[in-house]
Structure formats: C-alpha cells, structure tokens
Motif scaffolding. Structure first.
Motif, PDB file in Angstrom:
ATOM      1  N   MET A  10       0.837  -1.194   0.000  1.00 43.74           N
ATOM      2  CA  MET A  10       0.000   0.000   0.000  1.00 43.74           C
ATOM      3  C   MET A  10       0.874   1.247   0.000  1.00 43.74           C
ATOM      4  N   GLY A  11       1.924   1.190   0.799  1.00 39.99           N
ATOM      5  CA  GLY A  11       2.830   2.332   0.889  1.00 39.99           C
ATOM      6  C   GLY A  11       3.441   2.649  -0.468  1.00 39.99           C
ATOM      7  N   THR A  12       3.794   1.623  -1.214  1.00 40.31           N
ATOM      8  CA  THR A  12       4.388   1.849  -2.526  1.00 40.31           C
ATOM      9  C   THR A  12       3.381   2.455  -3.482  1.00 40.31           C
ATOM     10  N   ILE A  13       2.158   1.930  -3.419  1.00 40.30           N
ATOM     11  CA  ILE A  13       1.130   2.500  -4.296  1.00 40.30           C
ATOM     12  C   ILE A  13       0.935   3.976  -3.967  1.00 40.30           C
ATOM     13  N   TRP A  14       0.829   4.256  -2.675  1.00 45.08           N
ATOM     14  CA  TRP A  14       0.662   5.645  -2.243  1.00 45.08           C
ATOM     15  C   TRP A  14       1.852   6.481  -2.700  1.00 45.08           C
ATOM     16  N   ASP A  15       3.022   5.902  -2.568  1.00 43.69           N
ATOM     17  CA  ASP A  15       4.231   6.598  -2.974  1.00 43.69           C
ATOM     18  C   ASP A  15       4.168   6.975  -4.454  1.00 43.69           C
ATOM     19  N   TRP A  16       3.703   6.033  -5.279  1.00 37.71           N
ATOM     20  CA  TRP A  16       3.608   6.328  -6.712  1.00 37.71           C
ATOM     21  C   TRP A  16       2.517   7.343  -6.992  1.00 37.71           C
ATOM     22  N   MET A  17       1.399   7.220  -6.296  1.00 35.14           N
ATOM     23  CA  MET A  17       0.272   8.104  -6.601  1.00 35.14           C
ATOM     24  C   MET A  17       0.549   9.545  -6.181  1.00 35.14           C
ATOM     25  N   THR A  18       1.471   9.722  -5.254  1.00 35.81           N
ATOM     26  CA  THR A  18       1.754  11.082  -4.793  1.00 35.81           C
ATOM     27  C   THR A  18       3.147  11.527  -5.205  1.00 35.81           C
ATOM     28  N   THR A  19       3.766  10.796  -6.086  1.00 31.95           N
ATOM     29  CA  THR A  19       5.156  11.100  -6.392  1.00 31.95           C
ATOM     30  C   THR A  19       5.284  12.386  -7.198  1.00 31.95           C
ATOM     31  N   VAL A  20       6.385  13.075  -6.984  1.00 36.12           N
ATOM     32  CA  VAL A  20       6.650  14.223  -7.845  1.00 36.12           C
ATOM     33  C   VAL A  20       7.880  13.941  -8.704  1.00 36.12           C
ATOM     34  N   ASP A  21       8.311  12.692  -8.702  1.00 36.74           N
ATOM     35  CA  ASP A  21       9.480  12.307  -9.479  1.00 36.74           C
ATOM     36  C   ASP A  21       9.084  12.185 -10.950  1.00 36.74           C
ATOM     37  N   HIS A  22       9.764  12.940 -11.790  1.00 38.29           N
ATOM     38  CA  HIS A  22       9.395  12.942 -13.210  1.00 38.29           C
ATOM     39  C   HIS A  22       9.497  11.555 -13.820  1.00 38.29           C
ATOM     40  N   LYS A  23      10.401  10.714 -13.282  1.00 40.80           N
ATOM     41  CA  LYS A  23      10.553   9.387 -13.884  1.00 40.80           C
ATOM     42  C   LYS A  23       9.327   8.532 -13.609  1.00 40.80           C
ATOM     43  N   LYS A  24       8.889   8.574 -12.354  1.00 39.60           N
ATOM     44  CA  LYS A  24       7.690   7.787 -12.036  1.00 39.60           C
ATOM     45  C   LYS A  24       6.485   8.321 -12.790  1.00 39.60           C
ATOM     46  N   ILE A  25       6.382   9.650 -12.878  1.00 39.64           N
ATOM     47  CA  ILE A  25       5.240  10.212 -13.604  1.00 39.64           C
ATOM     48  C   ILE A  25       5.308   9.797 -15.066  1.00 39.64           C
ATOM     49  N   GLY A  26       6.525   9.793 -15.621  1.00 41.20           N
ATOM     50  CA  GLY A  26       6.677   9.344 -16.995  1.00 41.20           C
ATOM     51  C   GLY A  26       6.211   7.913 -17.164  1.00 41.20           C
ATOM     52  N   VAL A  27       6.595   7.058 -16.236  1.00 43.42           N
ATOM     53  CA  VAL A  27       6.182   5.658 -16.331  1.00 43.42           C
ATOM     54  C   VAL A  27       4.666   5.536 -16.175  1.00 43.42           C
ATOM     55  N   MET A  28       4.117   6.337 -15.272  1.00 43.04           N
ATOM     56  CA  MET A  28       2.661   6.300 -15.100  1.00 43.04           C
ATOM     57  C   MET A  28       1.953   6.731 -16.373  1.00 43.04           C
ATOM     58  N   TYR A  29       2.503   7.761 -17.011  1.00 39.67           N
ATOM     59  CA  TYR A  29       1.938   8.179 -18.295  1.00 39.67           C
ATOM     60  C   TYR A  29       2.068   7.054 -19.314  1.00 39.67           C
ATOM     61  N   LEU A  30       3.218   6.399 -19.302  1.00 39.84           N
ATOM     62  CA  LEU A  30       3.450   5.361 -20.290  1.00 39.84           C
ATOM     63  C   LEU A  30       2.371   4.287 -20.190  1.00 39.84           C
ATOM     64  N   PHE A  31       2.119   3.832 -18.974  1.00 37.03           N
ATOM     65  CA  PHE A  31       1.109   2.782 -18.839  1.00 37.03           C
ATOM     66  C   PHE A  31      -0.277   3.310 -19.175  1.00 37.03           C
ATOM     67  N   ALA A  32      -0.559   4.552 -18.777  1.00 37.18           N
ATOM     68  CA  ALA A  32      -1.884   5.101 -19.074  1.00 37.18           C
ATOM     69  C   ALA A  32      -2.101   5.205 -20.576  1.00 37.18           C
ATOM     70  N   VAL A  33      -1.115   5.752 -21.301  1.00 35.86           N
ATOM     71  CA  VAL A  33      -1.350   5.916 -22.734  1.00 35.86           C
ATOM     72  C   VAL A  33      -1.369   4.563 -23.439  1.00 35.86           C
ATOM     73  N   LEU A  34      -0.577   3.606 -22.949  1.00 40.53           N
ATOM     74  CA  LEU A  34      -0.618   2.302 -23.599  1.00 40.53           C
ATOM     75  C   LEU A  34      -1.964   1.640 -23.387  1.00 40.53           C
ATOM     76  N   PHE A  35      -2.558   1.867 -22.228  1.00 41.82           N
ATOM     77  CA  PHE A  35      -3.895   1.330 -22.003  1.00 41.82           C
ATOM     78  C   PHE A  35      -4.884   1.955 -22.975  1.00 41.82           C
ATOM     79  N   MET A  36      -4.771   3.258 -23.166  1.00 37.29           N
ATOM     80  CA  MET A  36      -5.676   3.930 -24.096  1.00 37.29           C
ATOM     81  C   MET A  36      -5.446   3.430 -25.521  1.00 37.29           C
ATOM     82  N   PHE A  37      -4.172   3.160 -25.832  1.00 32.27           N
ATOM     83  CA  PHE A  37      -3.842   2.617 -27.148  1.00 32.27           C
ATOM     84  C   PHE A  37      -4.548   1.282 -27.341  1.00 32.27           C
TER      85      PHE A  37
END
Ligand code: HEM
Ligand SMILES: [Cu+2]
Lengths: 580, 234, 296
Positions: A24-51
């Motif tokens: 849970m802590g890791t999920i929370w960590d990702w959901m509140t992260t301000v790290d551009h790398k994690k945000i990039g990865v989150m975008y990657l999965f989101a756009v691939l899902f939309m694809f």
C-alpha cells in the motif's frame, strides 16, 4: 563526460523503482510522487492502455469493413457485424459503426497520441538529458497526470454510456444536435477539453525546464535533438491548445444553451467552428509528430554511431515546423471555404514540406557510412523513414487545392494520416520505447523477438493502409460502414493487415512482460549513447545523477568520445577521428 | 510553486517569525541551483500561462471580429443596449485595482507587509465592485428584459435580426472575463491570508505575490480590449 | 518522502536591498518600480480611457451634427489603437516587462503573433467568400434559418435552453410576431372583444412601433442609420413608416446568371464550364449585392 563534486550528491541512493514501503505504501508513494521518472512511467502505462482501447475499436471497424453490407432479394442481410441482421436494423448497425470510429479517433488522438511521446518519454528523459534533477514544476507535473486521468475517465464514461457518433472532429451543427437526449456528447467534449489542460501544463513545464534547468556547460546547441523536438512541441501545445479549449467550451454552451455562434438556425456559422477547430488541430498534428522526429534523431545517430548530420538544420526545422503549423490549418476545409482563402492556405501548406524534407535528408545523410547496428530501435527508425516519407508526400496532393477537392474525406486522407501518425509517431514511439527500455526499467528485452515484432508491425501496417490509398483514389469515402462490391478485395486485404499488426503488437507486449519478469539486467549504457541519460545507472537513481553534471562534450560526438560506462573495444573510435 | 516550507532554526522565535511560511524562513526546491533561478522559472511559467489565457480569449475575440465584420449593424444595434458609463466605471475600477496590485508587489519587494495587505484589500474591494456592477446593473436588468443569448432571446424590439448573436458574444466574453476576475480574486485572497497570518512575503520571497499580480493585470488587459469593443460601437 | 522536492536550501536571510534574493551568485537584481512611475502610469491609463470614450462620443456627435455616417472601420481603428497603447503601458510597467528578462516579452510577442494569425486567416476566409467567384458568397438568411430549434428528443433534453418552435423564422422575427399578437390581443381585450379584429391589430402594431422607436424619440434623434441600411430586416417591412418606403431597397437575390438563380445555400447547382459571373458581363452585378454592407 566528467562530473564535478558538489555539495549535494546522491551517492547512496537506489533505483527510483526500488519499493521502500509495503504494498500500500508503494502505491501511495507512486500516486503522490513528484518524481518525473515515475510520472513518466505512469503516463506510459496510461497511454498504452488507451492505445489498447482505441486499438480494439479499430479492429472492430476493420472487421465490419471485411464485407460490405448486402441486402439480398429475399431481404436477408449479409456483412453486417453489429445489430440484428434484418433490413430495419441497417441504420442501427451504421449507428454503432459511427460510434466505433469516433471512439477510435477520439481516444487515439486525444488520449493516446498527443500525450504519448511528450508526456511518457518526454517526462522521463527530458530532465535526464538536460542533466537536471527534475522538471521545473514537479507538482504541476503530477497534477497534469491526474488531469489526464480525469479527462480520460470522462471519455471512457461517455463510451460506456453509449458512445458518440460525431467523429473526433465534433463538427457543428451535427455535434450540437445529435443524441439530444443524452449527456454522452457533452462528456466526450468535456473530456477533450480537460485533456487539453493536461497537455498545456506538460508543455509549459517542459519549456521552463529547458530554459532554466540545463546542466552547467550545456548551451542551446549542446542539447540533444530530442529536447529540441520536445521544446518545439511544447510551444505548439502552449499556443494552440487554449484555442481548442475555448472552442470546446463554446460547443458545450452551444449544446446546453443554444447560443447560436456555430448554429445556422440562429444566424451563426458552422464554418467558424471548423476554423476554430483546425487552428488547434492542425498544429496538434505536429505535437504528434515532432517528438517522434526527435526520437528518430537520437536512435539513428546512436545506433549508426555517427554524429548527426546537420544538427542545426534539424533543430531549427523543428521550430520552423512549429511556426508554419499555425498558418496552414485551412487545408482541412478546402471544401468549406471560399476560393481566396483556399488558394492562400493551399500555397502555405506547401511550406510545411520544406522543414520536414530537411529533416528527412539529414537523417539519411546521418546513416551514410555509419556503422549501422541492426536492432529493434534501428529497424523502427528505418521503418519511420520509409513510412513517414509516404505519409508526408501524400500530404502534398492533399494540400494542393485541385487534387484535394477529389481526395477530401476519402480513404486517401485516412491512409495519409495513418502513415503520418501511425507510420510516423507510433513507429517512432515504439522505437523509442525499445531504445530506452533498458534505461527505464533496467532490463534488456529479447532482441530477436523485438525485431520479429517490428517486422510484423511493418508488414501489417503497410497492408492495412497502403490499400486505403487505392481505395481513396477510387472514391471510397471515409466513415462509411459499407461500400460497393468492387472495393471488397482491397478492404479484405486491409482487414487482414490489421490482424498482422495486432500480432506484431502482441509480440512486443509479451516481449516487454518477459523482459520485466526475466530479462537480463541492463548495463548503464547498452548502446553506447552519449546523451546524459546514459551517464547514470539503469534504471536511474532517485535524483537522477550521483553528482551534479558538467557537460563537456556534445550529444553526438561519437568520433571523439568514448561513451560513458563503455569499453573502448566495444565502441571503438574511428581510426582517423579528425579527418572530416 | 516548488518553494517548500522548512523552518530555519537560526531565526528567533517571535510571533509569525517562527512559522515556516515566514518569508525569511523560505528556501528553494532542490532541483534549482538558487532561489533566483527558481523565481525566474516560476515567472517564466506564469508568462507562458498568461499566453495561454490570451489565446483562450483570442477565440472570443475572433468570433467577435468575424460576426462584426459580417453583421456590423447587429453589433452597432446591440452595443446601443449597453451603457458606456457602467463599462467605463468598471474600466476605471480595474485600472485602479491593477495599480494597487502593482503597488502591492512593490510593497512586498520592500518588505512592507502592512502596505502589501492594504493594497491587496483595496484590490479585492475593486474586484467585488466590478463583479457587482456587472451583475446588478448589467446582467440582471438585461436578462430580465429578454436581451439574452440565442434561444433565450425574448426581446421583441430588436433592431437587427442578428442581435441574439451579439448577446451570445457579449455574455460569453464578459462572462468568461468575470470568471477570470473571480479566479484572480481567489488567488489574491490566498496571498492576503498568507501575508496576514505568516508575513509570508518579503524581499526574498514574493513569487506568489508577483504571479498573482501578473494574473490580475492580465484580467485588466483583456478588459482594456473588451470595453471599447463592446461599449463604444455606434 | 522518497523523491522529495522538499529538500530545500535556505539562503542567507539577511536582507540586502541590492541583492533581494540574497543568493550572492549569478545575481542580476530585481527591479523595484518606483511609486511615482506607477502613479504616472495609472494616470496615463485613466487619461486614455477618457480619451477613448471621448473620441467615441465625438464620433457620434459628428454623425448627428453633420448628418453623415462615418465609416465603420474608423471606430475600430481609433478604439483599438488606444487599447494597444493602454495594454502596452500595463504590460511594460505594471507587469514589469520593461525591466524583466527579454524572454518574457518574447513569449508575449509570439503569443500575439499566433493571435494575429488566427484572426487574420479566419477573417480572410469569412470576409472573402465571394471575391473569386460570386456564387460562393455567403448569403445567410438574416437572423438564421430558425430551423430545428425545437428538435429535441422525446424523453428529455440535455439542453437547458427553452424549447421553441419558430416556424422557420429567425428568432428576432419570431419574438416580434409574438409581441404583435400580444399587443393586438390586449387592444381587443380593452375593447371587450375576444378575437382581435383588424382595427385592434393595427392599433397593436402602432403601439409596437412606438416602443420600437422610443429610444430615438427619447434621445431626440432621428433613426437615420436604419433608413440607409439595406441589411436591416425591419426596413424591409411594408408600410409601417412612410420614411422607410422612400428608401425601400430591392430584395436581396442571388445573381441572375445561368444556373445560379435557382440555387440556394441548401441546394447546389451543377458547375460546368466557366465559373459563372467571373468572366461574363454579369460579374459586376453578381458581386455588388453580395458584399456585406460594411460601410455606408
Ligand atoms: C508533410 C506535411 C503534411 C501535409 C502537406 C499534410 C497535408 C494534409 C492535408 C491537406 C490534409 C487534409 C485532407 C483532407 O481532409 O482533404 C491532411 C489531413 C490530415 N493530416 Fe496531414 N499533412 C502533413 C503531415 C501530417 C502529419 C505529420 C500528421 C500527423 C502526425 C498529419 C495528420 C493528419 C490528419 C490527422 C489528417 C486528417 C484529419 C481529419 O480530417 O480527421 N499530417 N493533411
Ligand atoms: Cu493539417
């Protein structure tokens, strides 16, 4: 490249991927992260899902077009995929078809391709390539990801409620009157509106980052070309997206209150809507392609071990494309405008071809006498050169007033923009994902599987869309659920092509999953790249670099510099470094 | 933006001055090299944001221009229903508030918290007045006379058949502008609260004041164009 | 927090007015605009506001006094030039662009260039539909076609606007008819009749036009603009006011060139051979009606 000791170092840090808390802590960590790398990865999965969602719709559209809808003498219906097969239901079937291609277009444009390269790869690599610790406004970055998610949810929700049949362009007055008994259209328009904000914020963030956070020693012309491309993209995003914002807002008002600005019934002008729409949507096609072009510049020079040919020409042509893109939008409305404006826009449209061609020639010159490694990223880059040439060149007959009146709204247009958007952007995106996969996730993928996937995608793509050029010139209009019998052969080929494409994507998908689970560990610099992201670990540490970066050579100095973390025997310098 | 709160143990504990938001206690985010760079970045970001706002309004100005070009009479007739005195008064109010907010930034730069607060309060009063005049003297009487956009239009004495279109542009343009006034006021209230409670702004830390002020000036800029375009046609 | 941007560096808090950010490095100072400057700019802005209002009133005065009609663009040019000056003042001083990094001004200029492109090319299209071939002229139904306004679904409508059926009339005309009926009905009521007769209708109409022109009467003005205005729908109304008849204009029709007369915005015609009107005698006739009345 050397690094300088400074006060704030990050020696003891682990990879950004290392989970530090419980599940849970890791999920929370990702959901509140301000790290551009994690945000990039989150975008990657989101756009691939939309694809994936958009892709399913595309396959359904192709499936319907496998056979024309025929009504036999006895009233039996064949070839209708959707809806019950009786004569009364043809309209229902068509209605479903309309919703499917709209869903496909809207998802692919607004939710996949616009954020794809800039938001996913751009977020991850822009700060890394600049030698920065993060983007300028990290919280804004996270915020824009959430806006993206909310916007996409609106869109998905609208689809669940039954979808929209306006086409992704939402032309009035149809879009203001169709489905008058439902909120679906509003939801979809709202989705595009909200997604615009996400796009603006990302662009804004990148521009400021590029201006303010370049590592010491990195001048404008020491930046990798990917950054130039993203920078030009961001300018378009910032300047064009607000216009779609107000356009869609007016559309919403129009639907809710019948204010009449775009409605001929109240004295308004539907063509005005088209001007508003294309003032955004033409520049946005360069939002789609420019980052892809940036990726190609990186891949070609690294995997051919050659200094990029015509660095400044490529850099400035990105800006040139961005500038020209604001004055050619009328080529989408030749049939709606008066002759004077059409003629002017037609002439201006040809300007776009110049910077595009400059890039193309420079890339080809880069390959000349390079030591080309045939691997997945390189195969994708070569496919890009081939496919995007076709896409760009077919833009010219569309931009020419006389021929476009025939080709407009036909399958020729469909083929053209798939060659540019899919043959261009998606291919470059896939190449980029492969190129940077080891960096992003610290694992190598299986090279052979990657190349097989690439070949399948290439064949499938050409089969699907090359046929559509012929269909278009013969008069097959776009957005129709049926066609005359003479077109069937080509349609069947096209549909088969879409299945090969699917196979190619599935190969990639399994390859990626396999790599994440069991891929060999990636070295920091598997390809011998010289841009800054290869300087740090794979995957990068929390704060990107162990030391503050000091830039001492250009991004493409393959002739003179041994790549960081690389063995000179593996990536030898040329015998006579200074001979040219 | 990315300025983060961290108490400075060296500061003596007196009232607001111990609070992490007190301006002397503020630092800059780690990915910038210094506070100046951070300030410049935030301001650059703000200017980019302002340009998106301008392009948003460009849509309204464009629709305005096209319809004025096509139906000049409707625009003249529609404008006759507006009273330039209200528009002019609102212009003066906004100009005044722009001046006070600029003076507020100056006060923050000089570390004069009292003057900052004073200027912000006057600005906010101006914002309130603007919206009040707009609503009470303009929107409400006009709407109740049926001078409304599109199908809401029920005023029987129109002098030109395209008048409903004029009203659409009028309400959308001024409405979105008024929304921006409210957003700007919201930002300024936030700044005001932090200035009162923590003395959050001073010579080394006034990014938020500056950026909210820029936003407020933008609202003023838009109105500078809207006013003659809407009220002074004949 | 793992990756925290909250890892901050505290600069030396001692305030030095020459070094407001107290960083000591790469420093260029922040311009503090002096109070008198701000005051002068405010006064200038107020002056220009007064000027723009004054000039616009002045134009009206000139029109009324000399009974002329000034060209439409005059008003725009004057008003917009003054607005640009005011905007420049706000931008340069209040927003500090003059003392700021050049980059911020460049951003504004690029942004304005985009705005100009947007307005310019859109206007080129919508203002020049007929400049190559007259048949492409936009001849919109004045006030709109009024079609389909009541087209809503059976169940419910998401539109919050009133559902009206205008009988293919533009909404202004529809509302006028409504009011004429009301007035006639009121006259009938006053005379104790249920159905208004012709007399009531005439009286109702007289009342209507009295209110219609009341604004001008109040201001002691002659509504001259409407006399000269061929695009004013109401000037084409038959015999309500005598002075309208004097200026009665021919009804707008499409040019009488072969094949064109019977086409309308809703029905296209076959385009074979030369563009009608472009090279033939009819071209003059074809273009003069179509240009929107932009000046008088
Ligand atoms: C090389 C320069 C290019 C030229 C001259 C060009 C020209 C055109 C023209 C004239 C049309 C309108 C055709 C019609 O509707 O009749 C068009 C459509 C389109 N183009 Fe391009 N194009 C170029 C590059 C691109 C690129 C790079 C992209 C995207 C990455 C792109 C995406 C599109 C799309 C999406 C449409 C169709 C939009 C729609 O109607 O739904 N084009 N192009
Ligand atoms: Cu285009």
């Amino acid at each position: 490249m050397t690094t300088a000791e400074t006060t704030h170092d990050h020696h003891d840090e682990g990879s950004y991927l290392t989970p530090k808390y419980g599940v849970m802590g890791t999920i929370w960590d990702w959901m509140t992260t301000v790290d551009h790398k994690k945000i990039g990865v989150m975008y990657l999965f989101a756009v691939l899902f939309m694809f994936f969602l958009g892709g399913v719709a595309a396959l359904a559209v192709r499936l319907e077009l496998l056979e024309p809808v025929r009504v036999a003498a006895d009233g039996t219906i064949t070839g209708q995929l959707f809806g019950p097969a009786n004569p009364e239901s043809i309209a229902t079937g068509n209605n479903i078809f309309n919703r499917l291609f709209t869903l496909h277009g809207a998802i692919m444009v607004f939710m996949f391709i616009i954020p794809s390269v800039p938001a996913a790869l751009g977020n991850f690599f822009l700060p890394l390539m600049l030698g920065a610790k993060d983007v300028a406004f990290p919280r804004l970055n996270l915020f824009s990801w959430y806006i993206y998610v909310v916007g996409s949810l609106f869109g998905v929700f609208s689809i669940i409620l039954g979808g929209v049949d306006t086409g992704w362009t939402f032309y009035t007055p149809y879009s203001t009157t169709t489905d008058a008994d439902h909120w679906r259209v509003l939801l979809m328009v709202l989705a595009a509106f909200v997604l615009g904000f996400s796009s603006i914020l990302t662009g804004l963030n990148f521009i400021v980052t590029t201006h303010k956070l370049r590592a010491p020693g990195m001048g404008w012309f020491d930046m990798p070309l990917f950054i130039w491309a993203i920078y030009a993209t961001s300018i378009i995003q910032v300047l064009a997206t607000p216009v779609i914002g107000i356009t869609l807002l007016l559309l919403i008002f129009e639907r809710l209150f019948k204010v009449g600005i775009f409605d001929p019934a109240l004295g308004g002008d539907p063509v005005l809507y088209q001007h508003f729409f294309w003032f955004y949507s033409h520049p946005v096609v360069y939002v789609m392609i420019l980052p892809g072009m940036g990726i190609i510049s990186e891949i070609l020079s690294v995997h051919a071990r050659k200094h990029i040919f015509g660095y400044r020409a490529i850099a400035f042509s990105s800006l040139g494309i961005a500038a020209v893109s604001f004055i050619v939008w009328g080529h989408h409305m030749f049939t709606a405008m008066g002759e004077l404006a059409s003629t002017i826009f037609s002439a201006l449209t040809f300007l776009v071809a110049i910077p595009t061609a400059i890039k193309m020639f420079n890339w080809i010159a880069t390959l000349y006498k390079g030591s080309i490694a045939i691997n997945t990223p390189m195969l994708y880059a070569l496919s890009f050169l081939f496919l995007f040439s076709i896409g760009g060149l077919t833009g010219l007959p569309l931009g020419a007033l006389a021929t476009d009146l025939h080709l407009h709204d036909s399958y020729f247009v469909v083929a053209h923009f798939h060659y540019t958007m899919m043959g261009g952007t998606v291919i470059a995106f896939l190449g980029g994902i492969h190129h940077w996969w080891p960096k992003m996730f610290g694992r190598m993928y299986n090279e052979r599987a990657g190349m097989i996937g690439c070949v399948l995608v290439f064949i499938g793509f050409n089969l699907t869309f090359m046929t559509q050029f012929f269909l278009g010139t013969q008069g097959m209009p776009r957005r129709y659920a049926s066609y005359i019998d003479e077109f069937q052969t080509l349609h069947v080929l096209s549909t088969y092509g879409s299945w090969i494409l699917l196979a190619g994507f599935l190969v990639h998908l399994f390859n990626f999953i396999h790599s994440l689970v069991a891929g060999p560990k990636a070295p920091p610099n598997p390809w011998g790249g010289l841009t800054l992201e290869w300087e740090t670990e794979s995957p990068p540490i929390e704060h990107n670099f162990h030391h503050e970066v000091l830039v001492q050579h250009g991004p493409y100095d393959f002739d003179t510099v041994v790549p960081p973390h690389c063995d000179e025997r593996e990536f030898p310098l040329p015998e006579t470094p200074a001979s040219h | 933006m990315a300025t983060i709160d961290a108490p400075n143990p060296d500061i003596q504990a007196t009232g607001a001055q111990t609070h992490p938001l007190y301006w002397k206690n503020r630092g800059f985010a780690h990915h910038f090299r210094n506070a100046d760079e951070q300030f410049d970045a935030c301001k650059l970001g703000m200017w980019l944001f302002l340009s998106t706002e301008i392009l948003l309004f460009a849509g309204i100005f464009c629709a305005y221009a096209i319809f004025r070009m096509l139906y000049p009479e409707a625009w003249a007739a529609g404008s006759h229903h507006l009273d330039w005195r209200f528009g002019g008064l609102n212009t003066v109010i906004l100009l005044l508030s722009s001046w006070t907010v600029a003076s507020g930034v100056r006060a923050a730069q000089l570390g004069n918290n009292a003057a900052l607060i004073r200027n912000l309060v006057i600005t906010l009063i101006c914002a309130g007045l603007f919206v009040f005049i707009k609503l009470y003297f303009e929107y409400i009487p006009k709407l109740s006379a049926g001078k409304a956009p599109g199908t809401f239009f029920s005023y029987p004495y129109a002098h030109d058949p395209h008048e409903p279109l004029w009203w659409s542009i009028y309400y959308i343009g001024t409405g979105i502008h008024a929304l921006h006034v409210l957003i700007g006021a919201g930002l300024l209230i936030w700044v005001l609260v932090r200035a009162i409670r923590y003395e959050a702004y001073g010579p080394t830390e006034y990014t938020m004041v500056e950026n909210s002020a820029l936003y407020w000036h933008l609202v003023d800029l838009i109105w500078i164009f809207l006013f003659p375009l809407l009220y002074l046609i004949h | 927090m793992s990756h925290s941007i909250d890892d901050v560096h505290i600069p030396n808090p001692d305030f030095d007015p020459t070094d407001p950010h107290a960083t000591g490095q790469g420093h260029h100072g922040h311009h503090i605009i002096s109070a008198p400057t701000l005051m002068i700019v405010l006064l200038l802005l107020l002056f220009f506001t007064a000027l723009t209002v004054g000039l616009s009133r002045g134009e009206v005065w000139v029109q009324d006094t000399f009974d002329i009609i000034l060209p439409n663009w005059l008003n725009i040019i004057i008003a917009m030039s003054i607005s640009v000056i005011k905007a420049t003042l706000v931008g340069a001083y209040f927003m500090g662009l003059r003392f700021d990094k050049a980059l911020n001004s460049i951003i504004m200029l690029v942004c304005l260039a985009a705005v100009v492109c947007f307005l310019f090319f859109t206007a080129i299209d919508l203002g020049n539909r007929d400049s190559v071939s007259a048949v492409r002229a936009t001849v919109p139904t004045p006030g709109g076609t009024g079609e389909g306004l009541d087209k809503t679904a059976d169940r419910f409508s998401t539109a919050l606007s009133p559902r009206i059926s205008t009988n293919r009339m533009p909404i202004t005309e529809f509302r006028r008819t409504e009011r004429l009926n009301e007035l006639a009905l009121k006259q009938a009521e006053d005379h104790g009749r249920i159905e208004p007769n012709d007399e009531d209708k005439a009286a109702g109409e007289a009342e209507f036009w009295r209110i219609y022109y009341q604004g001008y009467v109040d201001k002691g003005k002659h509504p001259h603009r409407h006399e000269h205005d061929e695009h004013n729908y109401f000037t084409k109304l038959p015999d309500h006011f005598a002075h309208h008849d004097d200026d009665a204009l021919e009804p707008v029709s499409r040019p009488d060139v072969a094949g064109v007369a019977d086409s309308s915005p809703n029905f296209s015609f076959r385009r074979t051979g030369k563009t009608p009107g472009l090279f033939s005698e009819g071209s003059e006739h074809a273009s003069d009606h179509a240009a929107p009345a932009s000046d008088h």
